[in-house]
Structures are given as structure tokens and as C-alpha cells.
Design a protein around this motif. Structure first.
Motif, PDB file in Angstrom:
ATOM      1  N   ASP A   8      61.256  70.596  33.321  1.00 36.27           N
ATOM      2  CA  ASP A   8      62.610  70.144  32.995  1.00 36.27           C
ATOM      3  C   ASP A   8      63.509  69.992  34.304  1.00 36.27           C
ATOM      4  O   ASP A   8      64.253  68.955  34.253  1.00 36.27           O
ATOM      5  N   ASN A   9      63.469  70.769  35.196  1.00 40.85           N
ATOM      6  CA  ASN A   9      64.400  70.765  36.353  1.00 40.85           C
ATOM      7  C   ASN A   9      63.768  69.628  37.175  1.00 40.85           C
ATOM      8  O   ASN A   9      64.685  68.858  37.530  1.00 40.85           O
ATOM      9  N   ALA A  10      62.658  69.387  37.368  1.00 42.40           N
ATOM     10  CA  ALA A  10      61.999  68.661  38.145  1.00 42.40           C
ATOM     11  C   ALA A  10      62.074  67.076  37.632  1.00 42.40           C
ATOM     12  O   ALA A  10      62.561  65.947  38.243  1.00 42.40           O
ATOM     13  N   LEU A  11      61.897  66.963  36.079  1.00 42.79           N
ATOM     14  CA  LEU A  11      61.833  65.599  35.700  1.00 42.79           C
ATOM     15  C   LEU A  11      63.343  65.073  35.267  1.00 42.79           C
ATOM     16  O   LEU A  11      63.574  64.007  34.880  1.00 42.79           O
ATOM     17  N   ARG A  12      64.241  65.934  35.084  1.00 42.37           N
ATOM     18  CA  ARG A  12      65.892  65.387  35.144  1.00 42.37           C
ATOM     19  C   ARG A  12      66.102  64.473  36.242  1.00 42.37           C
ATOM     20  O   ARG A  12      66.915  63.671  36.087  1.00 42.37           O
ATOM     21  N   LYS A  13      65.342  64.891  37.348  1.00 45.57           N
ATOM     22  CA  LYS A  13      65.994  64.121  38.752  1.00 45.57           C
ATOM     23  C   LYS A  13      65.079  62.813  39.014  1.00 45.57           C
ATOM     24  O   LYS A  13      65.281  61.947  39.737  1.00 45.57           O
TER      25      LYS A  13
END
Length: 111
Positions: A8-13
Motif C-alpha cells: 500500500d505504501n509503495a504503490l501509492r507513489k
């Protein structure tokens, strides 16, 4: 940290990750994180991912969108998805080129 939180954290960016279907080479793919799974559109005007098929075991590799360092390798299973209107609209809206014409969409579900 749980895999879903890392993804979630990585694919938000960044919307790119590596997918390695069992028995095949890794492939850099555009993907959309949605409802605890990764959606990958293939065929048509979209990317080609040899070996990606319903029920195939995969490894998903995520790198940091800022440093490009390795974050996680996660085992997943590809499931052919019949998208509802909301998921299809989200997938189309997330495409940078605005043109998304796919033959199939797979949900990469984490084990």
C-alpha cells in the motif's frame, strides 16, 4: 510490517512492480493496488506478461519508488478477474496514457 501495508505504501507513489509467474522471467508491469490485491491488465493495448494465467503462482517484487531499493518479495496467486464497473473505472483512470484496452485482468492475491 505486513505485506499489505508495504505494498500500500509503495504503490501509492509508484504503479510499477515486478511480477514473476512460476517458470517465467520477471516482468516489470504497471499495476493498480486495490482492495488488498494487485490488478494487472494484459493483452490488447496493455502489457504482455508471459505465463500469467488463472491459478498461477507468482512472486511480486516491490522496489521503493524513491530510492529504487528492494522492499519486498511476496508470493501471490494470479486469479482472472471479472471487474465490476468501479474496478474497471479505477483501472482506466489510473492509466497515465488514458487509453486502457485490455483482454484480461488478473488479481494478484497474496498468500
Amino acid at each position: 510490517m505486513e505485506i499489505e501495508q508495504v505494498l500500500d505504501n509503495a504503490l501509492r507513489k509508484a504503479a510499477a512492480l515486478w511480477v514473476t509467474p512460476s517458470g517465467h522471467e520477471p516482468r516489470l508491469v504497471w499495476a493498480l493496488w486495490r482492495d488488498g490485491a494487485v490488478l494487472v491488465a494484459v493483452g490488447g493495448t496493455e502489457q504482455d506478461v508471459p505465463g500469467l494465467d488463472d491459478g498461477v503462482a507468482c512472486t511480486v517484487t516491490v522496489r521503493s519508488p524513491t530510492t529504487h531499493s528492494h522492499l519486498v518479495d511476496a508470493p501471490a496467486t494470479a486469479r482472472r478477474a471479472d471487474l465490476g464497473d468501479d474496478d474497471a473505472a479505477a483501472l482506466r483512470a489510473a492509466r497515465l496514457n488514458g487509453r486502457a484496452e485490455w483482454e484480461s485482468v488478473y488479481r494478484l492475491e497474496f498468500r
